[in-house]
Enzyme design. Structure first.
Site, PDB file in Angstrom:
ATOM      1  N   HIS A  51       0.816  -1.216   0.000  1.00 55.15           N
ATOM      2  CA  HIS A  51       0.000   0.000   0.000  1.00 55.15           C
ATOM      3  C   HIS A  51       0.852   1.270   0.000  1.00 55.15           C
ATOM      4  O   HIS A  51       0.653   2.159   0.818  1.00 55.15           O
ATOM      5  CB  HIS A  51      -0.945   0.018   1.211  1.00 55.15           C
ATOM      6  CG  HIS A  51      -2.052  -0.969   1.116  1.00 55.15           C
ATOM      7  ND1 HIS A  51      -2.996  -1.125   2.108  1.00 55.15           N
ATOM      8  CD2 HIS A  51      -2.386  -1.849   0.157  1.00 55.15           C
ATOM      9  CE1 HIS A  51      -3.849  -2.061   1.760  1.00 55.15           C
ATOM     10  NE2 HIS A  51      -3.505  -2.530   0.577  1.00 55.15           N
TER      11      HIS A  51
HETATM   12  C1  LIG Z   1      -0.337  -7.570  -4.486  1.00 51.58           C
HETATM   13  C2  LIG Z   1      -1.222  -6.415  -4.093  1.00 51.58           C
HETATM   14  C3  LIG Z   1      -2.361  -6.649  -3.340  1.00 51.58           C
HETATM   15  C4  LIG Z   1      -3.184  -5.594  -2.965  1.00 51.58           C
HETATM   16  N1  LIG Z   1      -4.317  -5.862  -2.246  1.00 51.58           N
HETATM   17  C5  LIG Z   1      -5.150  -4.847  -1.941  1.00 51.58           C
HETATM   18  C6  LIG Z   1      -6.368  -5.110  -1.245  1.00 51.58           C
HETATM   19  O1  LIG Z   1      -6.707  -6.261  -0.923  1.00 51.58           O
HETATM   20  N2  LIG Z   1      -7.163  -4.050  -0.935  1.00 51.58           N
HETATM   21  C7  LIG Z   1      -6.817  -2.764  -1.242  1.00 51.58           C
HETATM   22  O2  LIG Z   1      -7.580  -1.837  -0.924  1.00 51.58           O
HETATM   23  N3  LIG Z   1      -5.675  -2.491  -1.896  1.00 51.58           N
HETATM   24  C8  LIG Z   1      -4.840  -3.496  -2.263  1.00 51.58           C
HETATM   25  N4  LIG Z   1      -3.684  -3.231  -2.924  1.00 51.58           N
HETATM   26  C9  LIG Z   1      -3.338  -1.822  -3.155  1.00 51.58           C
HETATM   27  C10 LIG Z   1      -4.072  -1.223  -4.362  1.00 51.58           C
HETATM   28  O3  LIG Z   1      -4.074  -2.159  -5.426  1.00 51.58           O
HETATM   29  C11 LIG Z   1      -3.343   0.057  -4.771  1.00 51.58           C
HETATM   30  O4  LIG Z   1      -3.260   0.954  -3.666  1.00 51.58           O
HETATM   31  C12 LIG Z   1      -4.062   0.770  -5.898  1.00 51.58           C
HETATM   32  O5  LIG Z   1      -4.231  -0.074  -7.015  1.00 51.58           O
HETATM   33  C13 LIG Z   1      -3.251   1.986  -6.305  1.00 51.58           C
HETATM   34  O6  LIG Z   1      -3.921   2.600  -7.384  1.00 51.58           O
HETATM   35  P1  LIG Z   1      -3.136   3.564  -8.349  1.00 51.58           P
HETATM   36  O7  LIG Z   1      -4.144   4.026  -9.355  1.00 51.58           O
HETATM   37  O8  LIG Z   1      -2.418   4.585  -7.546  1.00 51.58           O
HETATM   38  O9  LIG Z   1      -1.999   2.681  -9.044  1.00 51.58           O
HETATM   39  P2  LIG Z   1      -2.150   1.347  -9.933  1.00 51.58           P
HETATM   40  O10 LIG Z   1      -3.376   0.582  -9.581  1.00 51.58           O
HETATM   41  O11 LIG Z   1      -0.817   0.665  -9.813  1.00 51.58           O
HETATM   42  O12 LIG Z   1      -2.354   1.903 -11.397  1.00 51.58           O
HETATM   43  C14 LIG Z   1      -1.291   2.407 -12.170  1.00 51.58           C
HETATM   44  C15 LIG Z   1      -1.620   2.081 -13.620  1.00 51.58           C
HETATM   45  O13 LIG Z   1      -0.729   2.805 -14.473  1.00 51.58           O
HETATM   46  C16 LIG Z   1      -0.331   1.922 -15.490  1.00 51.58           C
HETATM   47  N5  LIG Z   1       0.935   2.442 -16.015  1.00 51.58           N
HETATM   48  C17 LIG Z   1       2.166   2.423 -15.448  1.00 51.58           C
HETATM   49  N6  LIG Z   1       3.069   3.009 -16.225  1.00 51.58           N
HETATM   50  C18 LIG Z   1       2.407   3.417 -17.316  1.00 51.58           C
HETATM   51  C19 LIG Z   1       2.806   4.114 -18.498  1.00 51.58           C
HETATM   52  N7  LIG Z   1       4.061   4.511 -18.705  1.00 51.58           N
HETATM   53  N8  LIG Z   1       1.865   4.376 -19.414  1.00 51.58           N
HETATM   54  C20 LIG Z   1       0.580   4.012 -19.219  1.00 51.58           C
HETATM   55  N9  LIG Z   1       0.136   3.348 -18.122  1.00 51.58           N
HETATM   56  C21 LIG Z   1       1.054   3.072 -17.183  1.00 51.58           C
HETATM   57  C22 LIG Z   1      -0.225   0.576 -14.839  1.00 51.58           C
HETATM   58  O14 LIG Z   1      -0.297  -0.464 -15.796  1.00 51.58           O
HETATM   59  C23 LIG Z   1      -1.452   0.597 -13.945  1.00 51.58           C
HETATM   60  O15 LIG Z   1      -2.624   0.134 -14.579  1.00 51.58           O
HETATM   61  C24 LIG Z   1      -2.851  -4.272  -3.332  1.00 51.58           C
HETATM   62  C25 LIG Z   1      -1.701  -4.031  -4.093  1.00 51.58           C
HETATM   63  C26 LIG Z   1      -0.902  -5.096  -4.475  1.00 51.58           C
HETATM   64  C27 LIG Z   1       0.327  -4.814  -5.326  1.00 51.58           C
END
Ligand SMILES: Cc1cc2nc3c(=O)[nH]c(=O)nc-3n(C[C@H](O)[C@H](O)[C@H](O)COP(=O)(O)OP(=O)(O)OC[C@H]3O[C@@H](n4cnc5c(N)ncnc54)[C@H](O)[C@@H]3O)c2cc1C
Length: 125
Positions: A51
């Site tokens: 997280h």
């Molecule tokens: C193994 C794991 C288990 C988890 N379990 C939980 C849970 O049970 N409950 C919970 O609440 N949270 C959980 N989390 C945390 C949650 O998934 C994250 O906090 C959340 O997804 C973060 O969202 P975000 O949009 O900041 O980033 P992300 O979800 O990481 O989204 C970033 C996106 O940007 C894309 N990207 C990256 N670089 C580029 C680029 N250059 N060009 C275009 N696209 C790009 C990636 O492909 C991705 O789709 C978990 C995380 C992990 C890793």
């Protein structure tokens, strides 16, 4: 490492307190027999809980990357809408929190909702 060991000892003290006696069972890991610092370090296991947040925190102080409407300070036409804008780790799982930030961004961008003048994350209810 010192801080983690201090945290483990504090958790043990809380767990072993009289107030917890009706809920307490035997320590599962690393086990009550493991006491000294060296043993604890060798038996330890650490995880991130997946997280990470706050690398582009929202705010008005010099360390803030985005303003209260998610716009990157000093850059035109660029907003950040993801976990990186959280000023601190929320006392909740981050997935739903990211979705709430995204819904908020929609409201801000479409002008559907009033935006507070100050950050509310972490504020007392
Ligand atoms: C193994 C794991 C288990 C988890 N379990 C939980 C849970 O049970 N409950 C919970 O609440 N949270 C959980 N989390 C945390 C949650 O998934 C994250 O906090 C959340 O997804 C973060 O969202 P975000 O949009 O900041 O980033 P992300 O979800 O990481 O989204 C970033 C996106 O940007 C894309 N990207 C990256 N670089 C580029 C680029 N250059 N060009 C275009 N696209 C790009 C990636 O492909 C991705 O789709 C978990 C995380 C992990 C890793």
């Amino acid at each position: 490492m010192d801080d983690m060991l201090a945290g483990l000892r504090l958790a043990r003290a809380v767990g072993n307190s009289r107030a917890m006696s009706s809920w307490r069972n035997d320590e599962v890991f690393p086990g009550a027999a493991v006491h000294d610092g060296g043993q604890l370090q060798r038996s330890g296991s650490v995880g991130t809980y997946f997280h990470p947040v706050g690398t582009c925190k929202m705010g008005t102080d010099p360390a803030a990357v985005v303003d209260l409407e998610l716009r990157v300070h000093g850059v035109e036409c660029l907003r950040i809408v993801d976990a990186s804008v959280m000023p601190s780790l929320p006392a909740a799982n981050t997935n739903a929190t990211v979705r709430a930030i995204a819904e908020r961004a929609v409201a801000i961008i479409t002008g559907d909702e009033h935006v507070p003048a100050e950050p509310v994350i972490g504020a007392a209810a």
